[in-house]
Design a protein around this motif. Structure first.
Motif, short mmCIF file in Angstrom:
data_model
loop_
_atom_site.label_atom_id
_atom_site.label_comp_id
_atom_site.label_asym_id
_atom_site.label_seq_id
_atom_site.Cartn_x
_atom_site.Cartn_y
_atom_site.Cartn_z
N ALA A 202 0.85 -1.19 0.00
CA ALA A 202 0.00 0.00 0.00
C ALA A 202 0.88 1.23 0.00
O ALA A 202 2.07 1.18 0.33
CB ALA A 202 -0.92 0.00 1.21
N VAL A 203 0.28 2.35 -0.36
CA VAL A 203 0.98 3.63 -0.33
C VAL A 203 1.26 4.02 1.11
O VAL A 203 0.38 3.94 1.98
CB VAL A 203 0.13 4.71 -1.01
N GLN A 204 2.48 4.40 1.39
CA GLN A 204 2.86 4.90 2.71
C GLN A 204 2.70 6.42 2.70
O GLN A 204 3.50 7.15 2.13
CB GLN A 204 4.30 4.54 3.04
N ALA A 205 1.62 6.90 3.30
CA ALA A 205 1.32 8.33 3.27
C ALA A 205 1.91 9.05 4.47
O ALA A 205 2.05 8.46 5.56
CB ALA A 205 -0.19 8.55 3.22
N ASP A 206 2.24 10.30 4.28
CA ASP A 206 2.61 11.18 5.40
C ASP A 206 1.37 11.84 5.98
O ASP A 206 1.32 12.17 7.16
CB ASP A 206 3.60 12.24 4.93
N LEU A 207 0.37 12.04 5.13
CA LEU A 207 -0.88 12.69 5.51
C LEU A 207 -2.01 12.03 4.74
O LEU A 207 -1.90 11.81 3.53
CB LEU A 207 -0.83 14.19 5.19
N THR A 208 -3.08 11.72 5.45
CA THR A 208 -4.30 11.23 4.80
C THR A 208 -5.42 12.21 5.10
O THR A 208 -5.64 12.56 6.27
CB THR A 208 -4.68 9.83 5.32
N VAL A 209 -6.09 12.67 4.06
CA VAL A 209 -7.20 13.61 4.23
C VAL A 209 -8.49 12.88 3.87
O VAL A 209 -8.65 12.40 2.75
CB VAL A 209 -7.03 14.85 3.33
N THR A 210 -9.38 12.77 4.84
CA THR A 210 -10.66 12.12 4.61
C THR A 210 -11.79 13.10 4.87
O THR A 210 -11.54 14.23 5.32
CB THR A 210 -10.78 10.84 5.46
N PHE A 211 -13.01 12.66 4.65
CA PHE A 211 -14.13 13.60 4.63
C PHE A 211 -15.28 13.10 5.50
O PHE A 211 -15.59 11.90 5.53
CB PHE A 211 -14.60 13.82 3.19
N HIS A 212 -15.88 14.03 6.22
CA HIS A 212 -17.08 13.81 7.03
C HIS A 212 -16.78 13.05 8.32
O HIS A 212 -17.03 13.56 9.40
CB HIS A 212 -18.16 13.09 6.22
N ARG A 213 -16.27 11.83 8.21
CA ARG A 213 -15.98 11.01 9.39
C ARG A 213 -14.76 10.12 9.09
O ARG A 213 -14.43 9.86 7.95
CB ARG A 213 -17.17 10.09 9.74
N ARG A 214 -14.13 9.64 10.17
CA ARG A 214 -13.12 8.60 9.98
C ARG A 214 -13.76 7.37 9.34
O ARG A 214 -14.92 7.08 9.56
CB ARG A 214 -12.52 8.17 11.33
N LYS A 215 -12.95 6.63 8.61
CA LYS A 215 -13.37 5.34 8.09
C LYS A 215 -12.73 4.25 8.95
O LYS A 215 -11.70 4.48 9.59
CB LYS A 215 -12.95 5.17 6.63
#
Length: 535
Positions: A202-215
């Motif tokens: 999987a992609v190793q992200a430094d930042l993940t931006v999600t919307f409305h609520r955590r998944k």
């Protein structure tokens, strides 16, 4: 508490908003893209080139400016669905801010969903789109002197292994140069519902931006490792949108101070009497840790029930705790004839033989709360159903991974199988299934602690991200947690709430003390944690 959503639940919320006429899919995509750019600039102020907030005119591309006076370069990797559409919005907004932007598309542009296709076309008016394939990753064109890589490939929509070498994005692009990786919604390669890697990587992200609520995938399994830090952006969806299917799990925030505070005019029996049963010589420390935890968390009285042979061993090490001889089953039965004892903890250091004898006695009164931990669980590993037949709705089971596998071997095996497609079987699924089978509340320990009830109600109280507490990996920490739960049950807190609140406080105590923590330190941090909560 805030909801934690599956991919299906999030899609249903979005569709409900669109069908109501409150917002269009295109507008949601625009809001999402803007939220990503805002989050990028908040995390890395040096990336704040120009401005698009509030409709203000962007800085002309010819005169980009940031703190380093260098042109910032981004590579945006767009997928074949709406996550790719978000990526096209991000690419456009970054270019408007003066960035040099390369855009790559995985898939066929003609097959993009309608809203994603609109944003693809908008980007095409500004710049080129290159095809993304395995070959692309073999060279250096994605990250050569790139400051930012935006992963807009799959987000929450992944259902199969990705045939791209995503781990290549972890490579440093050039000597003396680094890049940041931002994932939109979820790093590609992760299952949104389980947090497990599907396929090879999987992609190793430094930042993940999600919307409305955590998944769910942000808080379970591999999610915290791959997401970096997680930012939740509001895109204007109603917080109470109805979604069919099973109840949504919740993320446990700081507990309600009202649950933990003691009112004026109460006395010790108002807050319950907990009994913690101990093992034999040289095995009393775990029960003493649990008892100290129960007392510190506010139980009015706490009694240690010990075999006669260790009475002196224990007596010389306790003060506020009370002591009672509990040898055979008959002695326990006699003590439990006192209805003021309203919560019992069995397991820490108890010994499996002693557990098999005493657990059935403790479970006879279905009005009394019971916590089963450690040996009280392992003692029934050869016949879990015998234990389940005795349980009732005031019981809490607190297994770690090994104990869970002994009690629920088929569930544990399913959870351990490789995730080949999504949605993959998750720790939420496993804990819910275990609670239904046991007919009791189950707290499945781990950094991603999950608590579930037989009716499917579920919550996550995890030591991850800014609540990470690696110091909890120490002998006796689980015994203190069992004591915290027992003390709250004695105070009349319902089983699920007691387990989730205790787990949150357990992490809070570890973080309050910090490095060098040993189990004895945990109960002594509760006064400070309570004070920080305004109690």
């Amino acid at each position: 508490m805030t909801e934690v959503l599956t991919a299906e639940q999030m899609r249903a919320i979005e569709q409900a908003a669109i069908k109501s006429g409150a917002v269009s899919g295109l507008e949601l995509m625009e809001r999402a893209g803007r939220g990503v750019v805002e989050a990028i600039c908040d995390k890395w102020p040096e990336f704040s080139v120009g401005s698009v907030a509030g409709g203000a005119a962007p800085r002309p591309a010819a005169v980009p400016r940031d703190i380093s006076e260098k042109l910032k370069r981004a590579a945006v990797l767009c997928g074949p669905g709406n996550n790719g559409g978000d990526g096209f919005v991000v690419a456009r907004l970054l270019k408007e801010r003066g960035w040099a932007v390369k855009v790559f598309l995985y898939g066929d542009a003609a097959k993009l969903p309608a809203d994603a296709k609109v944003n693809y076309q908008r980007w095409c008016e500004l710049g080129a789109v290159q095809a993304l394939s395995t070959v692309t990753f073999e060279g250096d064109q994605i990250w050569l002197l790139t400051d930012l890589v935006v992963d807009a490939l799959f987000g929450t929509g992944l259902t199969r292994a990705v045939d791209l070498p995503l781990v290549a994005l972890d490579a440093e692009p050039a000597v003396g140069h680094t890049h940041q990786v931002v994932a939109i919604d979820l790093p590609s390669g992760l299952c949104s519902d389980s947090g497990r890697v599907i396929g090879e990587g999987a992609v190793q992200a430094d930042l993940t931006v999600t919307f409305h609520r955590r998944k769910c995938g942000h808080v379970l399994a591999d999610g915290p490792e791959y997401c970096g830090s997680v930012v939740i952006k509001d895109i204007g969806l109603a917080p109470t949108a109805e979604v069919g299917g099973q109840s949504r799990p919740v993320w446990r925030d700081a507990p309600d101070a009202g649950v933990l505070a003691k009112g004026q005019g109460a006395h010790k029996f108002t807050h319950g009497h907990a009994l913690i049963l101990s093992g034999g010589a040289g095995r009393t420390g775990a029960a003493r840790l649990a008892a100290r935890g129960a007392l510190r968390i506010g139980a009015g009285l706490v009694t240690l029930g010990v075999p006669p042979s260790v009475q002196m061993e224990v007596a010389c090490q306790i003060t506020a705790l009370m002591l009672q001889r509990v040898g055979e089953a008959g002695a326990l039965r006699e003590i439990l004839s006192d209805d003021r004892i309203n919560a019992v903890c069995l397991g820490p250091g108890l010994g499996q033989e002693r557990a098999r004898e005493l657990v059935p006695i403790a479970l006879q009164n279905h009005e009394r709360a019971v916590v089963l931990d450690a040996d009280a669980l392992s003692a029934f590993g050869d016949d879990p159903q015998a234990l389940f037949d005795m349980l009732h709705n005031k019981c809490v089971l607190t297994p770690h991974g090994g104990e869970f596998a002994r009690l629920f071997p088929d569930i544990a095996q399913r959870l351990a199988e490789p995730a080949l497609c999504g949605p993959a079987y998750s720790k939420l699924d496993a804990t819910r299934e275990a609670a239904r089978r046991a007919g009791a509340t189950v707290l499945f320990k781990g950094a991603d602690t999950v608590i579930a009830e037989p009716d499917g109600a579920c919550s996550v109280s995890a030591a991850i991200y800014d609540r990470s507490a690696p110091w909890l990996a120490t002998a006796g920490a689980g015994d203190v947690l069992a004591g915290f739960i027992t003390g709250l049950l004695a105070r009349g807190v319902a089983p699920h709430e007691a387990a989730a609140t205790a787990a949150w406080l357990h992490v809070g105590c570890a973080r309050s003390f910090g490095a060098g923590l040993i189990a004895e330190d945990l109960p002594e941090q509760l006064p400070k944690v309570f004070s920080d909560l305004g109690i």
